[in-house]
Design a protein around this motif. Sequence first.
Motif, PDB file in Angstrom:
ATOM      1  N   GLN A 422       0.966  -1.187   0.139  1.00  0.00           N
ATOM      2  CA  GLN A 422       0.089  -0.062   0.015  1.00  0.00           C
ATOM      3  C   GLN A 422       0.922   1.124   0.022  1.00  0.00           C
ATOM      4  OE1 GLN A 422      -2.110   1.584   3.620  1.00  0.00           O
ATOM      5  NE2 GLN A 422      -3.983   0.995   2.508  1.00  0.00           N
ATOM      6  N   GLY A 423       0.437   2.265  -0.766  1.00  0.00           N
ATOM      7  CA  GLY A 423       1.330   3.525  -0.918  1.00  0.00           C
ATOM      8  C   GLY A 423       0.413   4.618  -0.480  1.00  0.00           C
ATOM      9  N   GLN A 424       1.071   5.643   0.018  1.00  0.00           N
ATOM     10  CA  GLN A 424       0.441   6.870   0.536  1.00  0.00           C
ATOM     11  C   GLN A 424       1.375   8.024   0.332  1.00  0.00           C
ATOM     12  OE1 GLN A 424      -0.859   5.866   4.519  1.00  0.00           O
ATOM     13  NE2 GLN A 424       0.567   7.698   5.296  1.00  0.00           N
ATOM     14  N   ILE A 425       0.760   8.968   0.086  1.00  0.00           N
ATOM     15  CA  ILE A 425       1.664  10.488  -0.087  1.00  0.00           C
ATOM     16  C   ILE A 425       0.888  11.574   0.550  1.00  0.00           C
ATOM     17  CG2 ILE A 425       1.103  11.150  -2.361  1.00  0.00           C
ATOM     18  CD1 ILE A 425       4.209  12.025  -2.807  1.00  0.00           C
ATOM     19  N   LEU A 426       1.573  12.253   1.357  1.00  0.00           N
ATOM     20  CA  LEU A 426       0.727  13.745   2.075  1.00  0.00           C
ATOM     21  C   LEU A 426       1.591  15.013   1.841  1.00  0.00           C
ATOM     22  CD1 LEU A 426      -1.135  15.007   3.934  1.00  0.00           C
ATOM     23  CD2 LEU A 426       0.311  14.477   5.918  1.00  0.00           C
ATOM     24  N   ARG A 439       5.467  13.752   2.629  1.00  0.00           N
ATOM     25  CA  ARG A 439       5.546  12.633   3.346  1.00  0.00           C
ATOM     26  C   ARG A 439       5.247  11.431   2.389  1.00  0.00           C
ATOM     27  NH1 ARG A 439       3.287  11.994   8.805  1.00  0.00           N
ATOM     28  NH2 ARG A 439       5.072  10.441   9.045  1.00  0.00           N
ATOM     29  N   PRO A 440       5.943  10.805   1.564  1.00  0.00           N
ATOM     30  CA  PRO A 440       5.621   9.681   1.101  1.00  0.00           C
ATOM     31  C   PRO A 440       6.101   8.468   1.679  1.00  0.00           C
ATOM     32  CG  PRO A 440       7.992  10.417   0.340  1.00  0.00           C
ATOM     33  CD  PRO A 440       7.470  11.320   1.238  1.00  0.00           C
ATOM     34  N   ARG A 441       5.207   7.346   1.866  1.00  0.00           N
ATOM     35  CA  ARG A 441       5.123   6.052   2.625  1.00  0.00           C
ATOM     36  C   ARG A 441       4.801   4.950   1.809  1.00  0.00           C
ATOM     37  NH1 ARG A 441       5.029   4.888   8.312  1.00  0.00           N
ATOM     38  NH2 ARG A 441       3.825   2.883   8.692  1.00  0.00           N
ATOM     39  N   LEU A 442       5.525   3.723   1.836  1.00  0.00           N
ATOM     40  CA  LEU A 442       5.126   2.469   1.450  1.00  0.00           C
ATOM     41  C   LEU A 442       5.100   1.439   2.550  1.00  0.00           C
ATOM     42  CD1 LEU A 442       4.836   0.717  -1.020  1.00  0.00           C
ATOM     43  CD2 LEU A 442       7.360   0.389  -1.395  1.00  0.00           C
ATOM     44  N   LYS A 451       3.749  -5.604  10.095  1.00  0.00           N
ATOM     45  CA  LYS A 451       3.792  -4.526   8.891  1.00  0.00           C
ATOM     46  C   LYS A 451       5.300  -4.171   8.682  1.00  0.00           C
ATOM     47  CE  LYS A 451      -1.062  -3.041   8.691  1.00  0.00           C
ATOM     48  NZ  LYS A 451      -2.054  -1.886   8.924  1.00  0.00           N
ATOM     49  N   LEU A 452       5.528  -3.799   7.609  1.00  0.00           N
ATOM     50  CA  LEU A 452       6.969  -3.291   7.117  1.00  0.00           C
ATOM     51  C   LEU A 452       6.705  -1.832   6.533  1.00  0.00           C
ATOM     52  CD1 LEU A 452      10.140  -3.260   7.550  1.00  0.00           C
ATOM     53  CD2 LEU A 452      10.122  -4.573   5.356  1.00  0.00           C
ATOM     54  N   ALA A 453       7.146  -0.976   6.887  1.00  0.00           N
ATOM     55  CA  ALA A 453       7.045   0.524   6.286  1.00  0.00           C
ATOM     56  C   ALA A 453       8.359   1.199   5.892  1.00  0.00           C
ATOM     57  CB  ALA A 453       6.061   1.413   6.888  1.00  0.00           C
ATOM     58  N   VAL A 454       8.530   1.897   4.813  1.00  0.00           N
ATOM     59  CA  VAL A 454       9.420   2.913   4.599  1.00  0.00           C
ATOM     60  C   VAL A 454       8.989   3.985   4.135  1.00  0.00           C
ATOM     61  CG1 VAL A 454      11.224   1.063   4.015  1.00  0.00           C
ATOM     62  CG2 VAL A 454       9.750   1.845   2.279  1.00  0.00           C
ATOM     63  N   GLY A 455       9.457   5.138   4.587  1.00  0.00           N
ATOM     64  CA  GLY A 455       9.324   6.378   4.182  1.00  0.00           C
ATOM     65  C   GLY A 455      10.204   7.664   4.196  1.00  0.00           C
ATOM     66  N   ALA A 456       9.619   8.897   3.937  1.00  0.00           N
ATOM     67  CA  ALA A 456      10.542   9.897   4.081  1.00  0.00           C
ATOM     68  C   ALA A 456       9.710  11.263   4.701  1.00  0.00           C
ATOM     69  CB  ALA A 456      11.168  10.226   2.857  1.00  0.00           C
ATOM     70  N   ASP A 457      10.329  11.900   5.418  1.00  0.00           N
ATOM     71  CA  ASP A 457       9.784  13.166   5.909  1.00  0.00           C
ATOM     72  C   ASP A 457      10.504  14.340   5.510  1.00  0.00           C
ATOM     73  OD1 ASP A 457       7.738  11.756   7.252  1.00  0.00           O
ATOM     74  OD2 ASP A 457       9.018  11.356   8.909  1.00  0.00           O
ATOM     75  N   ILE A 458      10.082  15.170   4.640  1.00  0.00           N
ATOM     76  CA  ILE A 458      10.893  16.222   3.862  1.00  0.00           C
ATOM     77  C   ILE A 458      10.494  17.609   4.229  1.00  0.00           C
ATOM     78  CG2 ILE A 458      11.940  17.137   1.751  1.00  0.00           C
ATOM     79  CD1 ILE A 458      13.001  14.334   2.361  1.00  0.00           C
ATOM     80  N   PHE A 459      10.936  18.697   4.830  1.00  0.00           N
ATOM     81  CA  PHE A 459      10.613  20.114   4.968  1.00  0.00           C
ATOM     82  C   PHE A 459      11.248  21.001   4.252  1.00  0.00           C
ATOM     83  CE2 PHE A 459      10.233  17.288   8.566  1.00  0.00           C
ATOM     84  CZ  PHE A 459       8.788  17.398   9.280  1.00  0.00           C
ATOM     85  N   ASN A 460      10.648  22.190   3.928  1.00  0.00           N
ATOM     86  CA  ASN A 460      11.279  23.322   3.406  1.00  0.00           C
ATOM     87  C   ASN A 460      10.354  24.542   3.864  1.00  0.00           C
ATOM     88  OD1 ASN A 460      12.936  24.370   1.200  1.00  0.00           O
ATOM     89  ND2 ASN A 460      10.844  25.286   0.816  1.00  0.00           N
ATOM     90  N   GLY A 461      11.283  25.792   4.220  1.00  0.00           N
ATOM     91  CA  GLY A 461      10.669  26.994   4.572  1.00  0.00           C
ATOM     92  C   GLY A 461      11.502  27.769   5.615  1.00  0.00           C
ATOM     93  N   ASP A 471      13.601  22.493   8.552  1.00  0.00           N
ATOM     94  CA  ASP A 471      14.192  22.516   7.420  1.00  0.00           C
ATOM     95  C   ASP A 471      15.267  21.636   7.459  1.00  0.00           C
ATOM     96  OD1 ASP A 471      14.387  22.692   4.523  1.00  0.00           O
ATOM     97  OD2 ASP A 471      15.238  24.699   4.742  1.00  0.00           O
ATOM     98  N   HIS A 472      16.118  21.672   8.539  1.00  0.00           N
ATOM     99  CA  HIS A 472      17.251  20.854   8.677  1.00  0.00           C
ATOM    100  C   HIS A 472      17.113  19.333   9.317  1.00  0.00           C
ATOM    101  CE1 HIS A 472      19.801  23.941   7.218  1.00  0.00           C
ATOM    102  NE2 HIS A 472      19.041  24.637   7.913  1.00  0.00           N
ATOM    103  N   SER A 473      15.689  19.024   9.127  1.00  0.00           N
ATOM    104  CA  SER A 473      15.485  17.571  10.106  1.00  0.00           C
ATOM    105  C   SER A 473      14.912  16.679   8.881  1.00  0.00           C
ATOM    106  CB  SER A 473      14.239  17.814  11.136  1.00  0.00           C
ATOM    107  OG  SER A 473      14.832  18.859  12.233  1.00  0.00           O
ATOM    108  N   ASP A 474      15.040  16.753   7.730  1.00  0.00           N
ATOM    109  CA  ASP A 474      14.607  15.961   6.515  1.00  0.00           C
ATOM    110  C   ASP A 474      15.166  14.504   7.021  1.00  0.00           C
ATOM    111  OD1 ASP A 474      13.713  18.233   5.562  1.00  0.00           O
ATOM    112  OD2 ASP A 474      15.158  18.382   3.987  1.00  0.00           O
ATOM    113  N   ARG A 475      14.288  13.502   6.825  1.00  0.00           N
ATOM    114  CA  ARG A 475      14.748  12.048   7.310  1.00  0.00           C
ATOM    115  C   ARG A 475      14.297  11.069   6.458  1.00  0.00           C
ATOM    116  NH1 ARG A 475      11.819  10.897  12.961  1.00  0.00           N
ATOM    117  NH2 ARG A 475       9.633  10.712  12.138  1.00  0.00           N
ATOM    118  N   VAL A 476      14.971   9.737   6.334  1.00  0.00           N
ATOM    119  CA  VAL A 476      14.176   8.716   5.684  1.00  0.00           C
ATOM    120  C   VAL A 476      14.032   7.537   6.781  1.00  0.00           C
ATOM    121  CG1 VAL A 476      14.973   8.826   3.569  1.00  0.00           C
ATOM    122  CG2 VAL A 476      16.538   7.805   5.069  1.00  0.00           C
ATOM    123  N   TYR A 477      13.155   7.016   6.836  1.00  0.00           N
ATOM    124  CA  TYR A 477      12.830   5.875   8.010  1.00  0.00           C
ATOM    125  C   TYR A 477      12.124   4.582   7.586  1.00  0.00           C
ATOM    126  CZ  TYR A 477       7.917   6.966   7.327  1.00  0.00           C
ATOM    127  OH  TYR A 477       6.542   7.265   6.829  1.00  0.00           O
TER     128      TYR A 477
END
Length: 484
Positions: A422-426, A439-442, A451-461, A471-477
């Motif tokens: 299942q995929g999602q994006i916010l 915030r993309p997530r699979l 359940k196993l999930a991978v995703g990312a949280d990306i900020f800008n501003g 803005d300096h806390s972008d991460r993959v998880y």
Amino acid sequence: MGSLSGKILSVPDFPAISGNVAATLLSLSLILWGAPLQCNAADLLPSSRTTRANTTAQVAQASTLDDLFGEGDSHVDATPQPFRQTASWRGFSQLEFADTIASPRHASKLRLRSELSNLGQLSPSVKWKLSARLDYDAIYDISDFYPRQVRRDQRFELFLRENYLDFSVADFDIRAGRQHIVWGEMVGLFFADVVSAKDMREFVLPDFDILRIPQWAVRTEYSKNDFHADFVWIPFASLDEIGRPGADFYPFKLPVAAPVSFLKEDRSGRNVASSNYGVRLSQLVNGWDVSAFYYHSLDATPTFYRVSQPWEPLLFQARHNEIDQAGGTVTKDLGVAVLKGELVYTHGRRFNVIRPTAPDGLVRQDTIDYALGLDFGLPLDVRLNLQFFQRVYLGYDHDIFQDKWESGGSVFLQGDLWRDFQGQILLIHSLNRDEWMLRPRLTWNLARNWKLAVGADIFNGPPTGLLGRFDHSDRVYTELRFSF
């Protein structure tokens, strides 16, 4: 709510406990994963009133006309069965890893969360729930990237979740104890959900069931036909957890780079004399589910007071003021989509200003926050949610960090990709400036209850924006979760 304001889970919660506790946590996880799987979906839902079997079912089960009309020998024991007490277990263990990819790159999380709950029924009108959670983040033992106070705050925690008794009397339901009270829920951010305290040490990134902090409360609900009333009293308020300076998601930033120090957060207002209380009334009218509420509280969101003089080095302290909030929600099934709306007026909240002569570096600004959303159910089990939200500052002070009208929008898309994936994006985006969160997530349902999930949280501003301050806390998880 999390808002475009630049402002932004506890009788006192268990304090954080420091130390190398990997063996203890491993033992608890083995206990949780080895717990008997005694619960089922029916056990986890609130009990409903007994309903009559329908006529069709009676005909299908009747072997003769005498059976159908009750004139023959009955094979059904009509003797009322005695009530039997019930209890069931449920819970989860979740392993989480995150790597912050913004400079300087570093591993930022290696946490094991384990929660265990027990639900039971003492009598037809009395139910209960007990639950607790244990969190251990090994990253603070194997890395010294973060300041000592951050490592001490987020390394190890044992705290209560929901622990309450339910009583039912006629049309009244009473719940006493530590509980979640949810008055509104939009996608991604908080608006009319004014009662909930939140663990903001990872902003609004965790699932809402993890992010919300229960309140110690007495809650009375009255239901009659299509009318519902909700009365809440919280003698000792739970407040937002914001972490310590130096953490990835500490909420305070200035518009310019400057050395800043912080005193320990002031939580002295949590007492019976400063109780939280509120009422929410809702009515179903021609398919429109409409509610209105009033809530007086010690603000769960902290305000950062400047405690230094204008000519001294900057020193701030997080404090909590009493505020009043009034608003409402509306929901309507339009057929092609579900319409949701929430509005909140807040009186008494203070905001930081750049004017050095302002007392405490703050001004009071009453605000109106509202959000409108459409939830679409598309073919192939695809869900699309669109939202518009806005904050309006009343009596606007030009020296606060935000515009008078702070507007934003969000797009959430979720659907099955193939087989068990299942995929999602916010995407949440400010309409005032180039400020956003993506915030993309699979998710892979790799086995029953896993359940196993991978995703990312990306900020800008910008540094004072709701999203830009991270803005300096972008991460993959990645997350691995076992539920029972």
